[in-house]
Design a protein around this motif. Sequence first.
Motif, mmCIF file in Angstrom:
data_model
loop_
_atom_site.group_PDB
_atom_site.id
_atom_site.type_symbol
_atom_site.label_atom_id
_atom_site.label_comp_id
_atom_site.label_asym_id
_atom_site.label_seq_id
_atom_site.Cartn_x
_atom_site.Cartn_y
_atom_site.Cartn_z
ATOM 1 N N HIS A 72 0.914 -1.319 -0.084
ATOM 2 C CA HIS A 72 0.034 -0.001 -0.005
ATOM 3 C C HIS A 72 0.933 1.351 0.138
ATOM 4 N N LEU A 73 2.095 1.168 0.414
ATOM 5 C CA LEU A 73 3.145 2.340 0.416
ATOM 6 C C LEU A 73 3.441 2.835 -0.973
ATOM 7 N N LYS A 74 3.485 4.160 -0.978
ATOM 8 C CA LYS A 74 3.774 4.917 -2.451
ATOM 9 C C LYS A 74 5.142 4.854 -2.558
ATOM 10 N N ILE A 75 5.753 4.683 -3.734
ATOM 11 C CA ILE A 75 7.308 4.774 -3.931
ATOM 12 C C ILE A 75 7.691 5.557 -4.885
ATOM 13 N N GLU A 76 8.519 6.618 -4.850
ATOM 14 C CA GLU A 76 8.915 7.266 -5.789
ATOM 15 C C GLU A 76 10.246 7.354 -6.106
ATOM 16 N N TYR A 77 10.949 6.990 -7.142
ATOM 17 C CA TYR A 77 12.411 6.797 -7.626
ATOM 18 C C TYR A 77 12.449 7.856 -8.596
ATOM 19 N N THR A 79 14.611 18.109 -11.133
ATOM 20 C CA THR A 79 15.022 19.423 -11.522
ATOM 21 C C THR A 79 13.991 19.816 -12.624
ATOM 22 N N ASN A 80 14.041 18.926 -13.592
ATOM 23 C CA ASN A 80 13.213 19.361 -14.937
ATOM 24 C C ASN A 80 11.708 19.412 -14.884
ATOM 25 N N GLU A 81 11.339 18.397 -13.967
ATOM 26 C CA GLU A 81 9.886 18.449 -13.634
ATOM 27 C C GLU A 81 9.398 19.792 -12.801
ATOM 28 N N LYS A 90 2.099 24.570 -12.244
ATOM 29 C CA LYS A 90 1.476 23.370 -11.972
ATOM 30 C C LYS A 90 2.250 23.029 -10.513
ATOM 31 N N MET A 91 2.572 24.162 -9.767
ATOM 32 C CA MET A 91 3.548 23.830 -8.465
ATOM 33 C C MET A 91 2.824 22.967 -7.552
ATOM 34 N N SER A 92 1.426 23.276 -7.485
ATOM 35 C CA SER A 92 0.686 22.348 -6.215
ATOM 36 C C SER A 92 0.842 21.119 -6.605
ATOM 37 N N GLU A 93 0.685 20.697 -7.974
ATOM 38 C CA GLU A 93 0.597 19.152 -8.213
ATOM 39 C C GLU A 93 1.991 18.601 -8.117
ATOM 40 N N PHE A 94 2.895 19.413 -8.446
ATOM 41 C CA PHE A 94 4.402 18.926 -8.279
ATOM 42 C C PHE A 94 4.678 18.606 -6.675
ATOM 43 N N ARG A 95 4.125 19.793 -5.836
ATOM 44 C CA ARG A 95 4.366 19.362 -4.232
ATOM 45 C C ARG A 95 3.531 18.288 -3.917
ATOM 46 N N GLU A 96 2.434 18.108 -4.502
ATOM 47 C CA GLU A 96 1.530 17.301 -3.825
ATOM 48 C C GLU A 96 2.202 15.677 -4.466
ATOM 49 N N ARG A 97 2.722 15.769 -5.717
ATOM 50 C CA ARG A 97 3.326 14.138 -5.982
ATOM 51 C C ARG A 97 4.451 13.831 -5.077
ATOM 52 N N TYR A 98 5.356 14.894 -4.826
ATOM 53 C CA TYR A 98 6.597 14.458 -4.357
ATOM 54 C C TYR A 98 6.360 14.306 -2.450
ATOM 55 N N ARG A 99 5.268 15.180 -2.061
ATOM 56 C CA ARG A 99 5.263 15.118 -0.718
ATOM 57 C C ARG A 99 4.131 14.370 -0.234
ATOM 58 N N SER A 100 3.529 13.418 -1.030
ATOM 59 C CA SER A 100 2.480 12.565 -0.574
ATOM 60 C C SER A 100 3.150 10.894 -0.727
ATOM 61 N N VAL A 101 4.309 10.862 -0.700
ATOM 62 C CA VAL A 101 5.155 9.517 -1.068
ATOM 63 C C VAL A 101 5.555 8.800 0.389
ATOM 64 N N ASP A 102 5.625 7.645 0.598
ATOM 65 C CA ASP A 102 6.284 7.171 1.612
ATOM 66 C C ASP A 102 7.678 6.628 1.598
ATOM 67 N N LEU A 103 8.047 6.610 0.428
ATOM 68 C CA LEU A 103 9.510 6.182 0.272
ATOM 69 C C LEU A 103 10.006 6.921 -1.044
ATOM 70 N N LEU A 104 10.856 7.907 -0.716
ATOM 71 C CA LEU A 104 11.499 8.749 -1.807
ATOM 72 C C LEU A 104 12.781 8.440 -1.932
ATOM 73 N N ALA A 114 9.038 18.193 4.762
ATOM 74 C CA ALA A 114 7.502 17.598 4.683
ATOM 75 C C ALA A 114 7.621 15.787 4.888
ATOM 76 N N LEU A 115 8.465 15.395 4.184
ATOM 77 C CA LEU A 115 8.578 13.851 4.581
ATOM 78 C C LEU A 115 9.299 13.432 5.749
ATOM 79 N N TYR A 116 10.031 14.393 5.939
ATOM 80 C CA TYR A 116 10.986 13.705 7.280
ATOM 81 C C TYR A 116 9.777 13.982 8.386
ATOM 82 N N GLU A 117 9.129 14.817 8.506
ATOM 83 C CA GLU A 117 8.259 15.042 9.569
ATOM 84 C C GLU A 117 7.311 14.239 9.522
ATOM 85 N N ALA A 118 6.682 13.600 8.360
ATOM 86 C CA ALA A 118 5.646 12.763 8.589
ATOM 87 C C ALA A 118 6.230 11.344 8.669
#
Length: 448
Positions: free
Chosen positions: A177-182, A189-191, A200-214, A238-242
Motif C-alpha cells: 500500500h506504500l507509495k514509492i517514488e524513484y 529538476t526538470n519536472e 503546476k507547482m501544487s501538483e508537483f508538491r503534492e506528487r513528491y510530498r505524498s510518497v512513503d519512500l522517496l 515534509a517527508l521527514y516530519e511525516a
Amino acid sequence: MEGCRGVGTLTQESIWQNVLSYIRNNITEVEYHTWFERIRPLGIQGGVLELGVPTSFAGEWIKKHYADLIQEALLHLGATSPRFELKVVPGTPVQEDIFSVSTQSQARENRHKLNPKYTFENFVVGANNNMAHAAALAVAESPGRAYNPLFIYGGVGLGKTHLMHAVGHYVAQRFPHLKIEYVSTETFTNELINAIREDKMSEFRERYRSVDLLLVDDIQFIAGKERTQEEFFHTFNALYEAHKQIILSSDRPPKDILTLESRLRSRFEWGLITDIQPPELETRIAILKMNAEYRGISIPEEVLEYIARQITSNIRELEGALMRLIAYASLNGVEITKQVAARALSDVFTPKEAEYKAEDILRVVAAHYGVRPEELRGRGRSKEVVLPRQVAMYLIRELTGASLPEIGQFFQGRDHTTVLYAIQKVQELREQDPAMRQLLRELQEQLG
Ligand SMILES: Nc1ncnc2c1ncn2[C@@H]1O[C@H](COP(=O)(O)OP(=O)(O)OP(=O)(O)O)[C@@H](O)[C@H]1O
C-alpha cells in the motif's frame, strides 16, 4: 520421508511449510523474504528433501548461510538424519501477495519505476559494500524508522542505484500500500522547471510530498541549483516530519558537495551516511557469475576470473564486458573460453596476460615435427605436413579463439570447411590416442 520420524503422513508441501515457519522464527523478515520465499519443495528422494531455488547463486548462498538452520528445522520436525538438497529451477515463481485492488494498482505503479533486476537477491555482498547493504536492508525492513535519510555514496557504477531499487522492491512487496517514488536529481529538476513554467507547482508538491519512500539518485547534481535546492528542502522537511523514508545517492559525501546549502547538507547528515567502495576480485567474480546465471548462461570460472582481473573499478563496465563476450560467442558460434574472451574484449581492455599468436603456435608445431613453418602454411599435401598442419590449426583455434575463416586465411586462403575438418580430425585423435593428448599438452606448455 525416509529418515523422518513422525512426519510420514505429511506431504512434502506441508513439511516445507513447517520448516519455513521454524526458519521464520529464527531469522529477520528481510532474510526470510529475500531467500526463503522463492524456494519450492520438489519432492523427497531417499530421505532427502529436494528444494528448488531460482539460481545457483541463491542456492550457494542458502547453503552457506542457512544449511544448519534448515537441518535444525528438519530435526525439529522429527527427522533422525535431516538431509536436504538444493536444485536450481530457473523461473521458480515468486508468490504474489493477496491484497486489495487499490493496493494491487499501487504495487503495479511502484514496480514500473524500478528495474526488475535490481533486487537484494541479485546484489552480491562483499567487503566493499556490506555496510551499505546492511543499512539498506534495515531501512527496507522498517521504512522511516531505521535511518532517515539513508545517504549512499560511492564511485561510478558501484551499485548505488541497485541498492536503492532493492529497497524499493522490497518495500513494494512487503508493504504494497506504500507509495514509492524513484527519481534522478536531473528529472526532479526538470519536472520542477516544467511545473513552474506551466503553473503546476501544487501538483508537483503534492506528487513528491505524498510518497512513503522517496529515492533520489545522484543528489550531487543539485549543487549550484538554488531553486531546486529550495524546493527539495521543503519536500525533505515534509517527508521527514511525516516519518517517510528518504534515500539519497551521490558520488561523494555531503560535505564534499560544493555549493550545497548548509541547511540541506546538515539534513543529509541527520541519518546514516554509508559508502560503497570498488569490489575486490572475489566479489567481481561473484557478480559476473550471478549475471551470467541471470541470463541462463554458464561460463567457465577461469573466463569469469579473466574478465574480473581486467576490470577492477566499475561494475557496469564489468557487466558490459560480459555481455559483449556472450554476444561475440553466440554470433560467431564459438564456445566461451579464455582465448575467445581475450579476442572479444580486445578493444575493451589490453589483456594483462600474454595472448597466443598464430605465428608462435605455427613455429612451435613446425619445430616439433621438424618441418619449416612456411611448409605448414603452404599448399603441399605430403604426409609429413598434413598432420602437423591439422595440429597447428587445432591449436590456433583452441588458443586464440580465431574463427574458422580467419584460420583459413592464415593458411593461405584455405576454405573454412578444410579448417573444420582438420580440427575435427585432431579432436578425434585426441579422444582416441593418449600420445596425441600428451603431444597437445606438451605443445601448449612450450607456448607458455
Ligand atoms: N554488488 C552488486 N551485485 C550485483 N550487481 C551489482 C552490484 N553492484 C553493482 N551492480 C550492477 O552494476 C551496475 C551498475 O550499478 P548502479 O547503476 O547501481 O551503479 P551506481 O553506483 O548507481 O552508478 P552511477 O554512479 O553511474 O549512478 C548495475 O547493473 C548493477 O546491477
